[in-house]
Design an enzyme around this catalytic site. Structure first.
Site, mmCIF file in Angstrom:
data_model
loop_
_atom_site.group_PDB
_atom_site.id
_atom_site.type_symbol
_atom_site.label_atom_id
_atom_site.label_comp_id
_atom_site.label_asym_id
_atom_site.label_seq_id
_atom_site.Cartn_x
_atom_site.Cartn_y
_atom_site.Cartn_z
ATOM 1 C CD GLU A 77 33.185 57.001 59.476
ATOM 2 O OE1 GLU A 77 34.349 57.026 59.379
ATOM 3 O OE2 GLU A 77 32.486 56.219 58.822
ATOM 4 C CB CYS A 105 36.200 50.466 55.643
ATOM 5 S SG CYS A 105 35.750 48.796 55.969
ATOM 6 C CG HIS A 141 26.914 56.134 60.297
ATOM 7 N ND1 HIS A 141 25.569 55.208 60.423
ATOM 8 C CD2 HIS A 141 27.095 56.290 59.196
ATOM 9 C CE1 HIS A 141 25.110 55.435 59.068
ATOM 10 N NE2 HIS A 141 26.142 55.504 58.360
ATOM 11 C CB CYS A 152 31.676 50.026 62.162
ATOM 12 S SG CYS A 152 32.751 49.068 61.279
ATOM 13 C CB CYS A 183 29.837 47.073 55.102
ATOM 14 S SG CYS A 183 28.962 48.304 56.222
#
Length: 285
Positions: free
Chosen positions: A130, A197, A76, A98, A14
């Site tokens: 995360e 997401c 994360h 991210c 990703c």
């Protein structure tokens, strides 16, 4: 083997993982070594490739002992405590969190600070990097739900603010919302924030179509990847002849006997080169 093999063009890293690895490679090209807090991606093969370039992956106890070095924070994200330690120890942070996760952290922190006694609830895997970063925004007070049945533990007489780990299945999040809505006791209220997401969520319908269109599916993923487990189960739900491997060494060539088409796909933490390596091993067998 005379098989038509298709690698899923939607599979692979990703945006967040791609950015983190690019940042690491940029520093490694210039300096030859770099620390990374935790595995940069939940894929051992890719981690080993980066170790060979000089990336040193460390845990939090080692991080606390470091001084005057550069440390990469992976996609994360991290709790506030990590940044506090970096300031105290004069550690230069290369922040590859991210942007989707970073925005989520900010929203969780804001709701916690303004919660007025509300329960901050996170739909996510306990202990996941995360999720630890998100719980850290609430000074450890957030409640983590791993599955729908965990919602039974909530106090429905108190207001609830619900968030989701970015890589959790969208439908499972919606099921939890529906459950809480049917149990909440006014004047308590539910506010939910759909923080799944879309780059990850949108892969699911495509993957279901991809998996059902092939005789056999080879799902390439690290065993530590929660996203990988979720997507692999989706493949199995539409194609029972779906097999999960970490790399070419896990292949059982009897899986492919007598088939015409093979689909190769993977998690958001699976590098494209690894899917290609599996394809090449099959073709060269």
């Amino acid at each position: 083997m005379n098989i038509n093999i298709e690698i899923d063009s939607h599979s692979g890293f990703c945006f967040g993982v791609t950015t983190a690895i690019s940042k690491a490679e940029e520093v490694l090209r210039k300096e030859g070594s770099l620390y990374c807090l935790g595995d940069i991606v939940h894929n051992d093969k890719e981690c080993n490739r980066l170790r060979a370039l000089g990336l040193k992956m460390i845990d939090h106890s080692t991080f606390r002992q470091l001084h005057h070095v550069k440390v990469l924070l992976r996609a994360h994200g991290e709790p506030p405590e990590t940044y506090d330690i970096a300031r105290r120890n004069d550690i230069e942070i290369i922040d590859a969190t991210c942007p989707v996760v970073l925005q989520l952290q900010k929203r969780v922190k804001k709701e916690y600070q303004q919660s007025d006694g509300s329960q901050i609830v996170i739909f996510g895997r306990p202990g996941h990097a995360e999720v630890l970063g998100l719980v850290g925004q609430t000074e450890g007070h957030a409640i983590v739900l791993d599955k729908l049945s965990d919602a039974e533990q909530l106090d429905f007489t108190r207001s609830i603010r619900l968030f989701s780990q970015t890589t959790k299945p969208l439908q499972e999040f919606r099921d939890i919302v529906t459950y809480i809505q049917s149990h909440i006791q006014p004047p308590a209220t539910l506010q939910y924030f759909d923080t799944v997401c879309r780059q990850v969520a949108n892969r699911m319908p495509h993957l279901l179509q991809f998996a059902s269109s092939h005789d056999v599916v080879l799902f390439v993923s690290g065993l530590k990847s929660s996203n990988g487990r979720t997507l692999y189960r989706a493949c199995q739900s539409v194609n029972p002849r779906s097999y999960m491997v970490e790399g070419p060494s896990d292949l059982d060539f009897s899986w492919f006997e007598g088939i015409r088409t093979l689909g190769i796909c993977g998690a958001t933490s699976t590098p494209k080169w690894l899917m290609e390596a599996c394809r090449d091993a099959i073709l060269n067998h």
